[in-house]
Write an enzyme that holds these catalytic residues in place. Structure first.
Site, PDB file in Angstrom:
ATOM      1  CG  ASN A 240       5.662  -3.853 -11.120  1.00  0.00           C
ATOM      2  OD1 ASN A 240       6.904  -3.931 -11.436  1.00  0.00           O
ATOM      3  ND2 ASN A 240       4.956  -3.037 -11.276  1.00  0.00           N
TER       4      ASN A 240
ATOM      5  CG  ASP B 220       8.197  -1.606 -12.858  1.00  0.00           C
ATOM      6  OD1 ASP B 220       8.007  -2.234 -14.038  1.00  0.00           O
ATOM      7  OD2 ASP B 220       7.699  -0.873 -12.513  1.00  0.00           O
ATOM      8  CG  HIS B 221      11.491  -2.296  -7.972  1.00  0.00           C
ATOM      9  ND1 HIS B 221      11.833  -1.173  -8.309  1.00  0.00           N
ATOM     10  CD2 HIS B 221      10.387  -2.238  -7.265  1.00  0.00           C
ATOM     11  CE1 HIS B 221      10.922  -0.304  -7.923  1.00  0.00           C
ATOM     12  NE2 HIS B 221      10.155  -0.816  -7.326  1.00  0.00           N
TER      13      HIS B 221
ATOM     14  NE  ARG C  35      27.373  -0.989  -9.799  1.00  0.00           N
ATOM     15  CZ  ARG C  35      28.262  -1.555  -9.191  1.00  0.00           C
ATOM     16  NH1 ARG C  35      29.054  -2.419  -9.704  1.00  0.00           N
ATOM     17  NH2 ARG C  35      28.441  -1.327  -7.612  1.00  0.00           N
TER      18      ARG C  35
ATOM     19  CG  HIS D  75       5.134   1.929 -14.880  1.00  0.00           C
ATOM     20  ND1 HIS D  75       5.267   2.937 -13.463  1.00  0.00           N
ATOM     21  CD2 HIS D  75       5.096   3.250 -15.713  1.00  0.00           C
ATOM     22  CE1 HIS D  75       4.644   4.280 -13.799  1.00  0.00           C
ATOM     23  NE2 HIS D  75       4.571   4.279 -15.112  1.00  0.00           N
TER      24      HIS D  75
ATOM     25  NE  ARG E 171       8.547   6.237 -13.311  1.00  0.00           N
ATOM     26  CZ  ARG E 171       7.606   6.487 -12.048  1.00  0.00           C
ATOM     27  NH1 ARG E 171       7.233   5.669 -11.558  1.00  0.00           N
ATOM     28  NH2 ARG E 171       7.325   7.665 -11.889  1.00  0.00           N
TER      29      ARG E 171
ATOM     30  NE  ARG F 263      11.916   6.777 -11.909  1.00  0.00           N
ATOM     31  CZ  ARG F 263      11.321   7.334 -11.290  1.00  0.00           C
ATOM     32  NH1 ARG F 263      11.047   6.916  -9.962  1.00  0.00           N
ATOM     33  NH2 ARG F 263      10.912   8.686 -11.282  1.00  0.00           N
TER      34      ARG F 263
ATOM     35  CD  GLU G 194       1.974  -0.337 -12.992  1.00  0.00           C
ATOM     36  OE1 GLU G 194       2.765   0.625 -12.888  1.00  0.00           O
ATOM     37  OE2 GLU G 194       2.025  -1.140 -12.220  1.00  0.00           O
TER      38      GLU G 194
ATOM     39  CB  THR H 119       2.557   5.036  -9.021  1.00  0.00           C
ATOM     40  OG1 THR H 119       3.512   4.412 -10.077  1.00  0.00           O
ATOM     41  CG2 THR H 119       1.444   5.591  -9.502  1.00  0.00           C
TER      42      THR H 119
ATOM     43  CD  GLU I 159      -3.116  -1.826 -10.072  1.00  0.00           C
ATOM     44  OE1 GLU I 159      -2.874  -1.896 -11.509  1.00  0.00           O
ATOM     45  OE2 GLU I 159      -2.185  -1.759  -9.203  1.00  0.00           O
TER      46      GLU I 159
ATOM     47  CG  HIS J  56       1.544   1.445  -5.157  1.00  0.00           C
ATOM     48  ND1 HIS J  56       2.226   2.087  -4.229  1.00  0.00           N
ATOM     49  CD2 HIS J  56       2.096   1.937  -6.371  1.00  0.00           C
ATOM     50  CE1 HIS J  56       3.211   2.699  -4.506  1.00  0.00           C
ATOM     51  NE2 HIS J  56       3.287   2.584  -5.994  1.00  0.00           N
TER      52      HIS J  56
ATOM     53  CG  HIS K 169       9.253  -2.692  -2.973  1.00  0.00           C
ATOM     54  ND1 HIS K 169       9.406  -3.026  -1.620  1.00  0.00           N
ATOM     55  CD2 HIS K 169      10.572  -1.989  -3.300  1.00  0.00           C
ATOM     56  CE1 HIS K 169      10.671  -2.398  -1.172  1.00  0.00           C
ATOM     57  NE2 HIS K 169      11.211  -2.053  -2.124  1.00  0.00           N
TER      58      HIS K 169
HETATM   59  N1  PXP Z   1       0.138  -1.016  -9.258  1.00  0.00           N
HETATM   60  C1  PXP Z   1       0.553  -0.004  -9.825  1.00  0.00           C
HETATM   61  C2  PXP Z   1      -0.436   0.984 -10.745  1.00  0.00           C
HETATM   62  C3  PXP Z   1       2.044   0.489  -9.665  1.00  0.00           C
HETATM   63  O1  PXP Z   1       2.246   1.643 -10.230  1.00  0.00           O
HETATM   64  C4  PXP Z   1       2.871  -0.329  -8.987  1.00  0.00           C
HETATM   65  C5  PXP Z   1       4.315   0.183  -8.867  1.00  0.00           C
HETATM   66  O2  PXP Z   1       4.788   0.068  -9.866  1.00  0.00           O
HETATM   67  C6  PXP Z   1       2.258  -1.572  -8.524  1.00  0.00           C
HETATM   68  C7  PXP Z   1       0.779  -1.899  -8.812  1.00  0.00           C
HETATM   69  C8  PXP Z   1       3.134  -2.472  -7.724  1.00  0.00           C
HETATM   70  O3  PXP Z   1       3.367  -1.955  -6.432  1.00  0.00           O
HETATM   71  P1  PXP Z   1       4.379  -2.509  -5.628  1.00  0.00           P
HETATM   72  O4  PXP Z   1       5.820  -2.618  -6.248  1.00  0.00           O
HETATM   73  O5  PXP Z   1       4.444  -1.417  -4.292  1.00  0.00           O
HETATM   74  O6  PXP Z   1       3.987  -3.761  -5.250  1.00  0.00           O
END
Ligand code: PXP
Length: 239
Positions: free
Chosen positions: A7, A9-10, A18, A43, A45, A49, A70, A101, A151, A191, A214
């Site tokens: 994932n 996202d971060h 920025r 994801h 959103r 964000r 997601e 989430t 999941e 997660h 993460h």
């Molecule tokens: N699965 C889902 C459904 C999530 O929403 C997330 C976080 O975006 C993750 C997995 C990954 O979680 P983490 O970033 O804590 O590894």
């Protein structure tokens, strides 16, 4: 052997800090694939964000593994998914104020609405996964909703501290995974998983794929992204 989807996202969270154009999640996806991951997860959103539509559009055209998007089960998101055509959509609950989430979907409380959403996405030939807590009622409901995958939300397991709590949460995950497997559902899990707490879950051969973000990005800041992905792959894929 389980698969690992990363994932990213971060990576976008850092970019959005920025509102600029780096780091680019598209570049991260390339690196994660070169490191050997099995899929990329983003994801999109409702509040945008981190991941933006531009990211998902480019990822769709460039990644060589699988794209799992997601999303909340909203009309807007179903429309975007229809346009982008990810390999899989994972439906998640979404609240504006949350940091991340916070738990699984309530499938029973939103049954009719989710049924329509699952069916719309499947008509677009997109596999549908439902993000749910490790609870037999939710697993059975996922089957009734004709989801392709569940999941299993591992966030509570990841957050508890004492041995007793960890064992209690692990038991729920093991029982849910067993039931989902008996019902013929595909099984993802994610997660809050990191390089340590994933260990007991690696014994569960029914889990098809881990979804991790993460902890990989956090390690990447210190040791580099490719190495962080490879370190997790080594764990997930070592028999
Ligand atoms: N699965 C889902 C459904 C999530 O929403 C997330 C976080 O975006 C993750 C997995 C990954 O979680 P983490 O970033 O804590 O590894």
């Amino acid at each position: 052997m389980a698969r690992l989807s990363v994932n990213i996202d971060h990576i976008a969270t850092i970019r959005e800090a920025r509102k600029g154009n780096e780091p680019d999640p598209v570049a991260a996806a390339f690196l994660a694939e070169l490191a050997g991951c099995d899929g990329i997860i983003v994801h999109l959103r409702e509040d945008r964000r981190h991941i933006q539509e531009r990211d998902v559009e480019i990822l769709r055209k460039t990644i060589k593994t699988k794209l799992n998007m997601e999303m909340a089960a909203t009309g807007e998101m179903v429309k975007i998914a229809g346009k982008i055509n990810p390999d899989m959509c994972t439906l998640v609950p979404e609240k504006r104020q949350e940091l991340t989430t916070e738990g699984g979907l309530d499938l029973l409380g939103n049954f009719a609405y989710l049924k329509a959403t699952v069916s719309k996405l499947q008509k677009e030939k997109i596999l549908v996964s439902l993000f749910i807590d490790p609870d037999p009622e939710q697993i059975n409901a996922a089957k009734e909703l004709k989801a392709d995958f569940v999941e299993i939300h591992t966030g509570t397991y990841s957050n508890v501290k004492t041995k007793k709590e960890i064992e209690r949460e692990l038991k729920k995950i093991v029982e849910s995974v067993t039931l989902a497997s008996q019902l013929g559902l595909g099984i993802n899990a994610g997660h809050g998983l990191n390089y340590r707490n994933i260990q007991p879950l690696l014994n569960l051969s029914e889990i098809d794929e881990f979804s991790i973000g993460h902890s990989i990005i956090a390690r990447a800041v210190l040791v580099g992204f490719e190495r962080a992905v490879k370190d997790m792959i080594d764990l997930v894929k070592t028999p």
